[in-house]
Design a protein around this motif. Structure first.
Motif, short mmCIF file in Angstrom:
data_model
loop_
_atom_site.label_atom_id
_atom_site.label_comp_id
_atom_site.label_asym_id
_atom_site.label_seq_id
_atom_site.Cartn_x
_atom_site.Cartn_y
_atom_site.Cartn_z
N GLN A 38 -32.31 2.25 71.88
CA GLN A 38 -32.74 3.56 71.41
C GLN A 38 -32.36 3.83 69.95
OE1 GLN A 38 -34.64 5.72 73.33
NE2 GLN A 38 -34.70 3.89 74.63
N SER A 39 -31.50 3.00 69.37
CA SER A 39 -31.09 3.27 67.98
C SER A 39 -30.66 2.00 67.28
CB SER A 39 -29.95 4.31 67.95
OG SER A 39 -28.87 3.88 68.74
N ILE A 40 -30.64 2.09 65.95
CA ILE A 40 -30.24 1.01 65.05
C ILE A 40 -29.12 1.54 64.16
CG2 ILE A 40 -30.94 -0.24 62.96
CD1 ILE A 40 -31.96 -1.74 65.22
N ALA A 41 -28.09 0.73 63.95
CA ALA A 41 -27.03 1.08 63.01
C ALA A 41 -27.14 0.21 61.77
CB ALA A 41 -25.66 0.90 63.65
N LEU A 42 -27.09 0.85 60.59
CA LEU A 42 -27.18 0.16 59.31
C LEU A 42 -25.85 0.31 58.59
CD1 LEU A 42 -30.58 1.80 58.36
CD2 LEU A 42 -30.31 -0.51 59.27
N LEU A 43 -25.20 -0.81 58.29
CA LEU A 43 -23.94 -0.77 57.57
C LEU A 43 -24.19 -0.80 56.08
CD1 LEU A 43 -20.80 -0.90 57.70
CD2 LEU A 43 -21.03 -3.39 57.59
N ARG A 44 -23.61 0.21 55.38
CA ARG A 44 -23.71 0.27 53.93
C ARG A 44 -22.31 0.46 53.36
NH1 ARG A 44 -25.46 4.58 52.20
NH2 ARG A 44 -25.20 5.86 54.07
N GLY A 45 -22.18 0.30 52.07
CA GLY A 45 -20.88 0.43 51.44
C GLY A 45 -20.28 1.81 51.63
N GLU A 46 -21.13 2.84 51.64
CA GLU A 46 -20.64 4.21 51.75
C GLU A 46 -20.40 4.65 53.19
OE1 GLU A 46 -23.31 3.26 50.17
OE2 GLU A 46 -23.00 3.73 48.04
N GLY A 47 -20.85 3.90 54.16
CA GLY A 47 -20.69 4.31 55.55
C GLY A 47 -21.74 3.68 56.43
N VAL A 48 -22.16 4.42 57.43
CA VAL A 48 -23.11 3.91 58.42
C VAL A 48 -24.28 4.88 58.51
CG1 VAL A 48 -23.46 3.31 60.85
CG2 VAL A 48 -21.28 2.79 59.73
N THR A 49 -25.49 4.34 58.56
CA THR A 49 -26.69 5.13 58.80
C THR A 49 -27.24 4.75 60.16
OG1 THR A 49 -27.25 5.33 56.45
CG2 THR A 49 -29.02 5.66 58.03
N LEU A 50 -27.44 5.75 61.01
CA LEU A 50 -28.02 5.52 62.33
C LEU A 50 -29.48 5.93 62.32
CD1 LEU A 50 -25.20 6.80 64.71
CD2 LEU A 50 -25.67 4.47 63.97
N MET A 51 -30.33 5.08 62.87
CA MET A 51 -31.77 5.35 62.95
C MET A 51 -32.15 5.46 64.42
SD MET A 51 -35.04 3.21 61.41
CE MET A 51 -34.80 1.79 62.46
N VAL A 67 -15.51 1.34 55.31
CA VAL A 67 -16.13 0.65 56.43
C VAL A 67 -16.22 -0.83 56.12
CG1 VAL A 67 -17.41 2.65 57.20
CG2 VAL A 67 -18.44 1.12 55.54
N GLY A 68 -16.06 -1.64 57.17
CA GLY A 68 -16.11 -3.09 56.99
C GLY A 68 -16.52 -3.77 58.26
N GLY A 69 -17.80 -3.88 58.50
CA GLY A 69 -18.29 -4.55 59.70
C GLY A 69 -18.77 -3.58 60.75
N ILE A 70 -19.81 -4.00 61.47
CA ILE A 70 -20.38 -3.17 62.53
C ILE A 70 -20.87 -4.08 63.64
CG2 ILE A 70 -22.73 -3.11 61.56
CD1 ILE A 70 -22.82 -0.16 62.46
N GLY A 83 -15.72 -1.26 61.83
CA GLY A 83 -14.42 -1.63 61.29
C GLY A 83 -14.02 -0.71 60.14
N CYS A 84 -12.71 -0.47 60.01
CA CYS A 84 -12.21 0.47 59.01
C CYS A 84 -11.12 -0.17 58.15
CB CYS A 84 -11.64 1.72 59.69
SG CYS A 84 -12.86 2.62 60.68
N GLY A 85 -10.95 0.41 56.96
CA GLY A 85 -9.99 -0.12 56.00
C GLY A 85 -8.54 0.05 56.41
N ASP A 86 -8.25 0.89 57.42
CA ASP A 86 -6.87 1.08 57.87
C ASP A 86 -6.50 0.19 59.05
OD1 ASP A 86 -8.34 2.21 59.89
OD2 ASP A 86 -7.45 4.21 59.72
N GLY A 87 -7.36 -0.80 59.36
CA GLY A 87 -7.07 -1.73 60.45
C GLY A 87 -7.57 -1.27 61.81
N SER A 88 -8.23 -0.14 61.87
CA SER A 88 -8.74 0.37 63.15
C SER A 88 -10.23 0.08 63.28
CB SER A 88 -8.48 1.87 63.27
OG SER A 88 -9.29 2.59 62.35
N VAL A 89 -10.73 0.32 64.49
CA VAL A 89 -12.16 0.23 64.76
C VAL A 89 -12.57 1.56 65.40
CG1 VAL A 89 -13.96 -0.91 66.11
CG2 VAL A 89 -12.16 -2.26 65.05
N ALA A 112 -7.01 -4.16 56.56
CA ALA A 112 -8.40 -3.74 56.58
C ALA A 112 -9.26 -4.67 57.42
CB ALA A 112 -8.95 -3.66 55.16
N VAL A 113 -10.18 -4.07 58.19
CA VAL A 113 -11.18 -4.84 58.95
C VAL A 113 -12.34 -5.13 58.01
CG1 VAL A 113 -12.75 -4.84 60.91
CG2 VAL A 113 -10.48 -3.82 61.13
N LEU A 114 -12.68 -6.43 57.84
CA LEU A 114 -13.73 -6.86 56.92
C LEU A 114 -15.04 -7.16 57.64
CD1 LEU A 114 -11.54 -9.33 54.82
CD2 LEU A 114 -11.96 -6.90 54.39
N GLY A 115 -15.00 -7.43 58.92
CA GLY A 115 -16.21 -7.75 59.67
C GLY A 115 -15.94 -7.71 61.16
#
Length: 799
Positions: A38-51, A67-70, A83-89, A112-115
């Motif tokens: 039902q939806s698509i997630a797009l990872l960008r440098g500024e965050g996430v865009t959901l379609m 953000v780092g990885g989806i 993924g987040c820069g503070d080590g969380s997801v 930081a989570v990179l992927g």
């Protein structure tokens, strides 16, 4: 990735054109489809865009600072992990027109989570090495146990630079650029470097085929396969297949097609995956030219028969062979029952259209309009809002089917805000009291219900007299003003909540008329209810009908003395034996186990002192009473009068019992008028009976199964009648009673347990008691009487 969804016959037909392009502002680093399709997630440098696929709408969110990885969330069909820069997801979900974010759904520490990559059981995170210039690490989180895996992890990768990672059930593969890749065993965390050389390879995008094979975009080398078992490379598609610079690859959920982005040729090639070999066939199935200014495709996502391509210049392209449908407007955006909603739309293909209300796909929902459409022309659909439209948002899905049976769609939202439903009010919903009327408001279930407005007046009116609102209060002479009575009265209510409204300070004998309207949160009023009427009038309780002003038998001192005497007797009876406490504790045991003792004393008894002939008994019983006083039955009914009793005292020679008892009786009824009509005012009778009894029981045989008995006793009933408004009258009544019945010995059923119970608590016999009682209470004076016939059942313990 796996997409769970209902597929039409042409769901995964090869895309033939770019049907839509959308700017998202910055380079798309990853594209992931949700499991429910039902939806698509797009990872960008500024965050996430959901379609959202249903209406092709976009929503930006930033679940964390960096953000780092989806990845898809295997736990939630509509969810994603970020993924987040503070080590969380963080966990994302798009449902009911909003994006919900659960921060720190998984925690990998401080780095930081990179992927991210997932299989159905584990989340793998590529995290920054805490050691400066150290190579990244791969952590694992078990979805089953909910903890970070420590056995074998974290695993080191072989190179500093990372382009992508993907997970199968057995391995995680990380691409580093060039010919470099790292393979990590899921079960052990052992990391192995890729071997071999592929000319002109520049590895980037990694996809899993058939849940176990790893395909890698290899730039000028083409499409590569990393053979995890051998840590080697194989070329699957290259220049001989017309590929010059592969920048991204994507496998459809059914593993039947492979999309390949060629950056040099600015096109997307689609290859069929052979079912027998599970490999892409040489010779492309279709080529789709991309916009000249669309940028290079970096990631693909397949969902619901559409191929979504994200580019390095912040564009998102939708590729399909289906008609592209686009809603221009839907007016009015907010409607009420009976309104016509006009939906204007266009399609890039001719065909037949249908409007489906509240559909989740192109096949379900309810068809509310249909027609034909010409390609590129503006078409209007008219939908009538009827009773089947839900309160709140309703989705209108426009589905266009072309001549080849391929269907495209878009959606519009229409908010329905109907006035509240009519409150159902009948003659049975209004009652009288002394100087008051009582209204029972039957709930309406409208989701946005706010409150009711109650209208009461002494002047007759009809619902049609008021197009909105209702009459002001106009009472009889001597009634207080409407403002003092708070009329018309606002009554707050939740959907489905019944309410009771009492209007006081009214004149007895005057007819008052009442009606109700419901109002919603937007201030809309519903239609007025029926008008009902009632006359307040003087009401009477049982004591009123009997002419009983209350008061205690003999005197207050005498009443207290009698009560204290009975209670003192009970206290002495309890105190006479140290076994009283164990007996009380044993009640719980006997209630469950029906104990019995192993032996019974013979009769006549023998002994050397008076103590050898004295025992004790305790009984708890439940009684059903049938009162003879018509004043009681008129107010409280003739059935359903019950009392609870606790009785205790000594026994002599197992033939004679002298006991004291404490009872509890409570019943609720309705006060009545002079003609006996029941009012809407509650009336409660509470009584505490105290009795002293002498009972003879014919218990002359060892282990006698049935023990008959007869008895006589003195009664002292403390009573209180209270009713609406906090009024009450109280007093006491005295009298006598006679009893007859039988005890059923339970010893014979479980003698061993009875023997153990006697040894531990001193209980010698356990009985079920059936008793008939005839009581004469209060007959010696005028007023209420509590004379009754009663049948009781109880549990009796001898010790």
């Amino acid at each position: 990735m796996v997409v769970l969804m209902a597929l039409v016959s042409s769901a995964w037909a090869s895309p033939e054109r770019v049907v839509h392009t959308r700017e998202v502002g910055s380079a798309v680093e990853d594209v992931v489809a949700s499991d429910d399709g039902q939806s698509i997630a797009l990872l960008r440098g500024e965050g996430v865009t959901l379609m959202r696929i249903s209406d092709w709408s976009f929503s930006d969110t930033q679940p964390c600072a960096e953000v780092g990885g989806i990845a898809r969330d295997p736990r939630t069909p509509s969810g994603f992990l970020v993924g987040c820069g503070d080590g969380s997801v963080a966990a994302l979900e798009w449902s009911e027109d909003r994006v919900s974010v659960a921060e720190r759904a998984i925690d990998f520490g401080d780095d930081a989570v990179l992927g991210l990559a997932v299989n159905d059981a584990t989340v793998f995170a590529l995290v920054e090495n805490p050691v400066p210039s150290g190579k990244p690490l791969v952590e694992a989180y078990s979805l089953e146990s909910g903890v970070v895996v420590s056995a074998g992890f974290p695993a080191f990768v072989w190179h500093q630079t990372v382009h992508d990672l993907a997970a199968s059930d057995q391995y995680v593969v990380v691409s580093h650029g060039g010919q470099n890749a790292t393979k990590i065993a899921v079960g052990t965390g052992v990391a192995t470097q890729a071997m071999g050389a592929i000319l002109d390879a520049e590895t980037s995008d990694v996809e899993v085929l058939n849940r176990r094979r790893f395909l890698v975009a290899g730039a000028q080398a083409g499409v590569l396969e990393f053979q995890a078992e051998f840590n080697g490379w194989t070329v699957l598609l290259d220049g001989s297949d017309g590929l010059s610079d592969v920048s991204a690859i994507g496998v459809d959920p059914e593993n039947t097609m492979l999309a390949v982005a060629d950056a040099f040729a600015n096109e997307v090639a689609v290859f069929t995956i052979d079912a027998a070999s599970a490999s892409p066939r040489s010779g492309r199935d279709r080529t789709v030219a991309m916009p000249t200014d669309g940028g290079d495709v970096r990631e693909f996502g397949w969902v619901d028969g559409y191929l979504i391509a994200g580019t390095d210049n912040g564009q998102v392209h939708v590729l399909s062979d289906r008609p592209w449908v686009e809603v221009i407007r839907a007016l009015p955006a907010s409607a009420v029952r009976g309104d016509e909603v006009t939906v204007t739309f266009q399609s890039d293909a001719s065909g037949e259209w249908r409007v489906r209300r509240n559909a989740s796909s192109n096949d379900d929902g309810v068809v509310v309009a249909q027609g034909t459409v010409e390609a590129g022309t503006t078409t209007t659909a008219v939908v009538v809002v009827d009773d089947d439209f839900m309160e709140g948002e309703n989705r209108l899905r426009i589905v266009v089917e072309d001549a080849d049976g391929r269907r495209g769609h878009d959606e519009a939202a229409v908010s329905v805000d109907n006035p509240p439903s009519r409150v159902r009010l009948t003659a049975a919903d209004i009652g009288f009291g002394d100087g008051r009327v009582i209204l029972d408001l039957n709930a309406v279930s409208d989701a946005d219900l706010s409150h009711y407005m109650v209208y009461v007046t002494a002047q007759p009116f009809e619902p049609g007299d008021f197009a909105s609102g209702g009459p002001e209060f106009e009472g009889a002479v001597g009634d207080p003003s409407g403002s003092q009575n708070n009329l018309p009265r606002r009554v707050a209510a939740d959907p489905g909540e019944n309410k009771t409204v009492t209007v006081r300070s009214l004149s007895n004998g005057t007819t008052y008329y009442a009606a109700v309207r419901a109002y919603d949160a937007a201030g809309q009023e519903g239609p007025m209810s029926n008008v009902v009427s009632e006359q307040p009038r003087e009401t009477f309780g049982a004591s009123d009908l009997a002419g009983d002003a209350g008061g205690f038998a003999c005197s207050t001192a005498s009443a207290r003395g009698t009560a204290v005497g009975v209670l003192a007797l009970c206290g002495l009876l309890v105190a006479r034996s140290r076994r009283a406490a164990p007996i009380a504790a044993a009640l719980a045991v006997t209630a469950v186990g029906a104990p019995a003792h192993a032996s019974d004393s013979e009769w006549p008894q023998s002994g050397t002192s008076i103590a050898d002939f004295v025992g004790g008994s305790f009984e708890a019983r439940y009684s059903s009473l049938e009162f003879s006083d018509e004043n009681l039955t008129q107010v409280f009914g003739s059935k359903g009068h019950n009392a609870l009793w606790l009785e205790m005292g000594p026994t002599f020679f197992e033939l004679v019992e002298l006991t004291g008892a404490l009872g509890y009786y409570a019943e609720t009824g309705s006060r009545v008028d002079a003609e006996g009509n029941r009012s809407a005012e509650d009336d409660t009778m509470l009584a505490i009976p105290l009795t002293v009894d002498a009972t003879f029981r014919l218990d002359v045989l060892p282990e006698q199964l049935i023990v008959p008995f007869v008895g006589i006793g003195y009664d002292y009933w403390l009573w209180q009648e209270s009713w609406t408004g906090g009024n009450k009258v109280q007093g006491s009544k005295t009298g006598t009673h006679t009893t007859m019945g039988a005890h059923l010995l339970l010893d014979l059923f479980q003698p061993r347990r009875a023997s153990r119970l006697e040894a531990s608590s001193g209980i010698t016999d356990t009985f079920i008691t059936i008793e008939y009682r005839s009581q004469v209470i209060g007959e010696e004076a005028d007023g209420l009487t509590f004379s009754a016939d009663a049948v009781s059942i109880g549990l009796k313990l001898d010790y």
